[in-house]
Design a protein around this motif. Structure first.
Motif, PDB file in Angstrom:
ATOM      1  N   VAL A 145       0.853  -1.185   0.000  1.00 22.44           N
ATOM      2  CA  VAL A 145       0.000   0.000   0.000  1.00 22.44           C
ATOM      3  C   VAL A 145       0.892   1.239   0.000  1.00 22.44           C
ATOM      4  CG1 VAL A 145      -1.757   1.305   1.249  1.00 22.44           C
ATOM      5  CG2 VAL A 145      -1.861  -1.196   1.220  1.00 22.44           C
ATOM      6  N   THR A 146       0.705   2.090  -1.026  1.00 22.94           N
ATOM      7  CA  THR A 146       1.568   3.273  -1.137  1.00 22.94           C
ATOM      8  C   THR A 146       0.777   4.577  -1.166  1.00 22.94           C
ATOM      9  OG1 THR A 146       1.617   3.059  -3.549  1.00 22.94           O
ATOM     10  CG2 THR A 146       3.415   2.025  -2.357  1.00 22.94           C
ATOM     11  N   GLY A 147      -0.516   4.512  -0.864  1.00 20.68           N
ATOM     12  CA  GLY A 147      -1.270   5.752  -0.813  1.00 20.68           C
ATOM     13  C   GLY A 147      -2.748   5.568  -1.071  1.00 20.68           C
ATOM     14  N   LEU A 148      -3.415   6.685  -1.359  1.00 23.67           N
ATOM     15  CA  LEU A 148      -4.865   6.699  -1.559  1.00 23.67           C
ATOM     16  C   LEU A 148      -5.216   7.375  -2.882  1.00 23.67           C
ATOM     17  CD1 LEU A 148      -6.127   7.981   1.941  1.00 23.67           C
ATOM     18  CD2 LEU A 148      -5.626   5.619   1.266  1.00 23.67           C
ATOM     19  N   MET A 149      -6.381   6.988  -3.389  1.00 20.27           N
ATOM     20  CA  MET A 149      -6.921   7.590  -4.601  1.00 20.27           C
ATOM     21  C   MET A 149      -8.402   7.870  -4.355  1.00 20.27           C
ATOM     22  SD  MET A 149      -9.056   6.555  -7.322  1.00 20.27           S
ATOM     23  CE  MET A 149      -9.061   6.277  -9.082  1.00 20.27           C
ATOM     24  N   LYS A 169      -7.746  13.677   2.068  1.00 14.36           N
ATOM     25  CA  LYS A 169      -6.445  14.099   2.602  1.00 14.36           C
ATOM     26  C   LYS A 169      -6.369  13.840   4.114  1.00 14.36           C
ATOM     27  CE  LYS A 169      -2.462  16.454   2.569  1.00 14.36           C
ATOM     28  NZ  LYS A 169      -2.064  16.641   3.955  1.00 14.36           N
ATOM     29  N   MET A 170      -7.499  14.033   4.809  1.00 11.52           N
ATOM     30  CA  MET A 170      -7.504  13.759   6.250  1.00 11.52           C
ATOM     31  C   MET A 170      -7.274  12.279   6.529  1.00 11.52           C
ATOM     32  SD  MET A 170     -10.527  16.263   7.691  1.00 11.52           S
ATOM     33  CE  MET A 170     -10.781  15.170   9.101  1.00 11.52           C
ATOM     34  N   ILE A 171      -7.902  11.427   5.725  1.00 10.24           N
ATOM     35  CA  ILE A 171      -7.698   9.982   5.890  1.00 10.24           C
ATOM     36  C   ILE A 171      -6.234   9.632   5.590  1.00 10.24           C
ATOM     37  CG2 ILE A 171      -8.398   7.684   5.086  1.00 10.24           C
ATOM     38  CD1 ILE A 171     -11.058   9.021   4.156  1.00 10.24           C
ATOM     39  N   PHE A 172      -5.711  10.244   4.542  1.00  9.47           N
ATOM     40  CA  PHE A 172      -4.308  10.031   4.151  1.00  9.47           C
ATOM     41  C   PHE A 172      -3.370  10.354   5.331  1.00  9.47           C
ATOM     42  CE2 PHE A 172      -0.367  11.667   2.142  1.00  9.47           C
ATOM     43  CZ  PHE A 172      -0.058  10.622   1.287  1.00  9.47           C
ATOM     44  N   PRO A 181       3.291  -1.374   9.457  1.00  8.81           N
ATOM     45  CA  PRO A 181       4.344  -2.068   8.736  1.00  8.81           C
ATOM     46  C   PRO A 181       3.912  -2.376   7.298  1.00  8.81           C
ATOM     47  CG  PRO A 181       3.483  -3.432  10.549  1.00  8.81           C
ATOM     48  CD  PRO A 181       2.804  -2.107  10.632  1.00  8.81           C
ATOM     49  N   ASN A 182       4.826  -2.239   6.359  1.00  5.37           N
ATOM     50  CA  ASN A 182       4.560  -2.527   4.949  1.00  5.37           C
ATOM     51  C   ASN A 182       3.558  -1.560   4.306  1.00  5.37           C
ATOM     52  OD1 ASN A 182       5.046  -4.013   2.580  1.00  5.37           O
ATOM     53  ND2 ASN A 182       3.219  -5.263   2.906  1.00  5.37           N
ATOM     54  N   VAL A 183       3.299  -0.441   4.969  1.00  6.27           N
ATOM     55  CA  VAL A 183       2.428   0.585   4.391  1.00  6.27           C
ATOM     56  C   VAL A 183       3.224   1.882   4.313  1.00  6.27           C
ATOM     57  CG1 VAL A 183       0.360   2.001   4.727  1.00  6.27           C
ATOM     58  CG2 VAL A 183       0.306  -0.440   5.290  1.00  6.27           C
ATOM     59  N   GLU A 184       3.187   2.495   3.139  1.00  3.86           N
ATOM     60  CA  GLU A 184       3.911   3.747   2.961  1.00  3.86           C
ATOM     61  C   GLU A 184       2.963   4.760   2.338  1.00  3.86           C
ATOM     62  OE1 GLU A 184       7.882   5.350   0.574  1.00  3.86           O
ATOM     63  OE2 GLU A 184       7.162   3.323   0.274  1.00  3.86           O
ATOM     64  N   MET A 185       2.454   5.679   3.134  1.00  3.94           N
ATOM     65  CA  MET A 185       1.493   6.657   2.625  1.00  3.94           C
ATOM     66  C   MET A 185       2.257   7.761   1.904  1.00  3.94           C
ATOM     67  SD  MET A 185      -1.727   6.195   2.906  1.00  3.94           S
ATOM     68  CE  MET A 185      -2.284   4.522   3.234  1.00  3.94           C
ATOM     69  N   ARG A 186       2.370   7.589   0.589  1.00  2.00           N
ATOM     70  CA  ARG A 186       3.224   8.463  -0.192  1.00  2.00           C
ATOM     71  C   ARG A 186       2.442   9.190  -1.300  1.00  2.00           C
ATOM     72  NH1 ARG A 186       8.360   5.981  -3.354  1.00  2.00           N
ATOM     73  NH2 ARG A 186       9.002   7.877  -4.435  1.00  2.00           N
ATOM     74  N   TYR A 187       1.540   8.477  -1.935  1.00  2.00           N
ATOM     75  CA  TYR A 187       0.828   9.074  -3.064  1.00  2.00           C
ATOM     76  C   TYR A 187      -0.611   9.383  -2.704  1.00  2.00           C
ATOM     77  CZ  TYR A 187       4.810   7.180  -5.588  1.00  2.00           C
ATOM     78  OH  TYR A 187       6.080   6.877  -5.996  1.00  2.00           O
ATOM     79  N   LEU A 188      -1.052  10.570  -3.085  1.00  2.00           N
ATOM     80  CA  LEU A 188      -2.448  10.946  -2.930  1.00  2.00           C
ATOM     81  C   LEU A 188      -2.953  11.353  -4.307  1.00  2.00           C
ATOM     82  CD1 LEU A 188      -4.876  11.397  -1.139  1.00  2.00           C
ATOM     83  CD2 LEU A 188      -3.981  13.637  -0.517  1.00  2.00           C
TER      84      LEU A 188
END
Ligand SMILES: *Cc1c(COP(=O)(O)O)cnc(C)c1O
Length: 222
Positions: A145-149, A169-172, A181-188
């Motif tokens: 997981v690298t972000g949200l859409m 954006k608030m959820i992000f 672990p194994n989650v990188e919130m990078r892309y929105l």
């Protein structure tokens, strides 16, 4: 305006660090190539079959993002073709992607699609269910997981999209703080032709633009 001029203008206006995804549904490989020659580095595809055709012509000199509704029976093909899948909204789909990626030794970066408009007929996970979904799929070895859409509802007036971008954006930010672990919130990834400027103001760092690059589509489809 030509495709070249459109791309150059958009790229010159995007802030540093913002990725442009050229949403290519219904466009020919030739049109997509013209966008690439003008600086587009990421192609967004809604249909696996259409992407296959363009990929044969264009190949891997760009990144390919899946941005449509992914049917389970298309996952096997999709994981070979795509560099990112932006539309994960269930454990089921994530598990199938994980399984197919394991078979070819790939780790797929994915975004979680948020149904920020809470529209019944639309895909995406509801805001309040996002954390649980991210936690559950963070254990899968072959996806990351690298972000949200989000899409948000379609409005004539793009200003009406703002609250949906703000909520996403608030959820992000909340997911980022969890440091899973194994989650990188990078892309929105949010904002399309009529709404990307608003989305950028609200924190998007990836925009998906079709019409403003390629012109109006002959027929409308989601
Ligand atoms: C078609 C599409 C876009 C681009 O829409 P435009 O209004 O043509 O810019 C962006 N995201 C998704 C998921 C799409 O299907």
């Amino acid at each position: 305006m030509t495709i070249k001029q459109n791309v150059k203008q958009i790229l010159s206006e995007l802030p540093n660090g913002v990725g442009l995804v050229a949403a290519a549904k219904t466009r020919t490989a030739e049109e997509v190539l013209e966008a690439i020659e003008s600086g587009v580095k990421i192609i967004g595809e809604n249909y696996v079959q259409e992407a296959e055709g363009s990929y044969e012509v264009i190949g891997n000199k760009v990144k390919w993002h899946f941005i449509g509704y992914l049917q389970k029976n298309k996952v096997k093909k999709a994981v070979r073709l795509f560099d990112m899948i932006e539309t994960i909204d269930s454990v089921d789909l994530a598990t199938e992607i994980d399984k197919r990626c394991a078979q070819i030794g790939k780790i797929m970066p994915v975004l979680i699609e948020i149904n920020s408009g809470r529209e019944k007929q639309k895909s995406g996970v509801l805001p309040e269910n996002t954390e649980q979904l991210v936690r559950e799929i963070s254990h899968l070895q072959n996806i990351k997981v690298t972000g949200l859409m989000t899409m948000g509802p379609r409005f004539g007036n793009p200003e009406n999209s703002r609250p949906y971008f703000v909520e996403t954006k608030m959820i992000f930010d909340r997911m980022k703080k969890l440091n899973l672990p194994n989650v990188e919130m990078r892309y929105l990834s949010m904002g399309m032709t009529n709404s990307y400027k608003i989305a950028l103001e609200e924190g998007a760092n990836m925009v998906r633009i079709g019409t403003k690059i390629f012109g109006e589509r002959d027929y409308e489809q989601d």
